[in-house]
Enzyme design. Structure first.
Site, mmCIF file in Angstrom:
data_model
loop_
_atom_site.group_PDB
_atom_site.id
_atom_site.type_symbol
_atom_site.label_atom_id
_atom_site.label_comp_id
_atom_site.label_asym_id
_atom_site.label_seq_id
_atom_site.Cartn_x
_atom_site.Cartn_y
_atom_site.Cartn_z
ATOM 1 N N LYS A 87 18.259 40.654 -15.735
ATOM 2 C CA LYS A 87 16.932 41.218 -15.450
ATOM 3 C C LYS A 87 15.858 40.146 -15.636
ATOM 4 O O LYS A 87 15.033 39.919 -14.750
ATOM 5 C CB LYS A 87 16.644 42.428 -16.351
ATOM 6 C CG LYS A 87 15.377 43.151 -15.941
ATOM 7 C CD LYS A 87 14.869 44.091 -16.987
ATOM 8 C CE LYS A 87 13.850 43.383 -17.848
ATOM 9 N NZ LYS A 87 13.143 44.242 -18.794
ATOM 10 N N ASP A 92 14.996 47.241 -14.003
ATOM 11 C CA ASP A 92 14.411 47.681 -15.274
ATOM 12 C C ASP A 92 14.552 49.197 -15.327
ATOM 13 O O ASP A 92 15.221 49.810 -14.482
ATOM 14 C CB ASP A 92 12.951 47.216 -15.400
ATOM 15 C CG ASP A 92 12.022 48.056 -14.544
ATOM 16 O OD1 ASP A 92 12.517 48.721 -13.592
ATOM 17 O OD2 ASP A 92 10.825 48.094 -14.832
#
Ligand code: SF4
Length: 248
Positions: A146, A165
């Site tokens: 991420k 996310d």
């Protein structure tokens, strides 16, 4: 002719075929295209909300943003970068010395270790520069896909993957782009479904959408530009059939 139980029984509904056709429809190219077009129209300027002036500042801000709001991170980082302007300044610290400066972002002990460890690794292995390569970024302490995707997409404009996310996770499931509950698999599903040239914009737009309308509880479906393309089971208002399989 005698009436038997078998002769009067109605045929069972073709459950499997029906669910396959729903899944197929959800990933139909024209549906994907329409969703991406509406996201472009609704969030034309969507970008990363974390304030930064360099790849290093973006990396630090992204590490701090775990389990924390971007608003809070943006309050902390200007003071932090004034005090410690370079990776060398961070590398010279003991993690405990950094903790008070980032305490308000939560999980500050782990985050301090990640920031100091990443700064040291950058200096030792990458000449003090944030690498623009996924595999190299993943060698930095506290950096997973991420964070690496945020830095690669936002700073280096490299579409190597899709940022997953909490908003992208939830909305990808509501839009039936994935059935997975695992960030790694969701990213792989999105990389199959979304054209690569849209990976960077898509994650920024979905994150904005998740904050503005498609919130976790009681999404604002009546105001949503994707409403007639969305079959999420927890919609609060709907003009289309709801798919029980499209759970957030
Ligand atoms: S219709 Fe509702 S659940 Fe579907 S994307 Fe829009 S806000 Fe989210």
């Amino acid at each position: 002719m005698p009436t038997t139980q078998a002769a009067t029984r109605k045929p069972a509904p073709a459950k499997k075929a029906k669910s396959r056709s729903k899944a197929g429809d959800a990933l139909a190219p024209e549906r994907i295209k329409a969703i991406l077009q509406r996201l472009d129209e609704t969030y034309p300027a969507a970008t990363c909300a974390l304030k930064h002036q360099s790849a290093w500042e973006l990396l630090v801000a992204t590490i701090l943003s775990a389990q924390c709001t971007d608003v809070r991170v943006n309050m902390v980082t200007p003071v932090l970068f004034k005090k410690y302007p370079t990776p060398q300044d961070f590398a010279a610290l003991k993690p405990e010395e950094l903790e008070p400066d980032i305490r308000s972002t939560g999980f500050f002990r782990n985050k301090s270790k990640s920031l100091v460890g990443s700064a040291r690794k950058l200096i030792e292995d990458f000449g003090g520069q944030v690498p623009s390569d996924m595999d190299q970024l993943l060698t930095l302490p506290g950096v997973a896909r991420k964070t690496a995707n945020v830095v690669l997409g936002t700073w280096f404009h490299k579409a190597v993957g899709v940022v997953v996310d909490t908003h992208v996770h939830r909305i990808s499931r509501r839009l039936e782009f994935t059935r997975s509950d695992n960030a790694k698999d969701i990213e792989q599903d999105l990389m199959r479904v979304i054209p690569q040239e849209k990976w960077i914009d898509f994650s920024h737009q979905i994150i904005h959408h998740g904050r503005a309308l498609c919130v976790a509880r009681k999404p604002k479906c009546a105001q949503c530009p994707l409403e007639n393309l969305c079959h999420a089971a927890d919609k609060t208002w709907s003009t289309v059939e709801i798919h029980k399989s499209a759970k957030p």
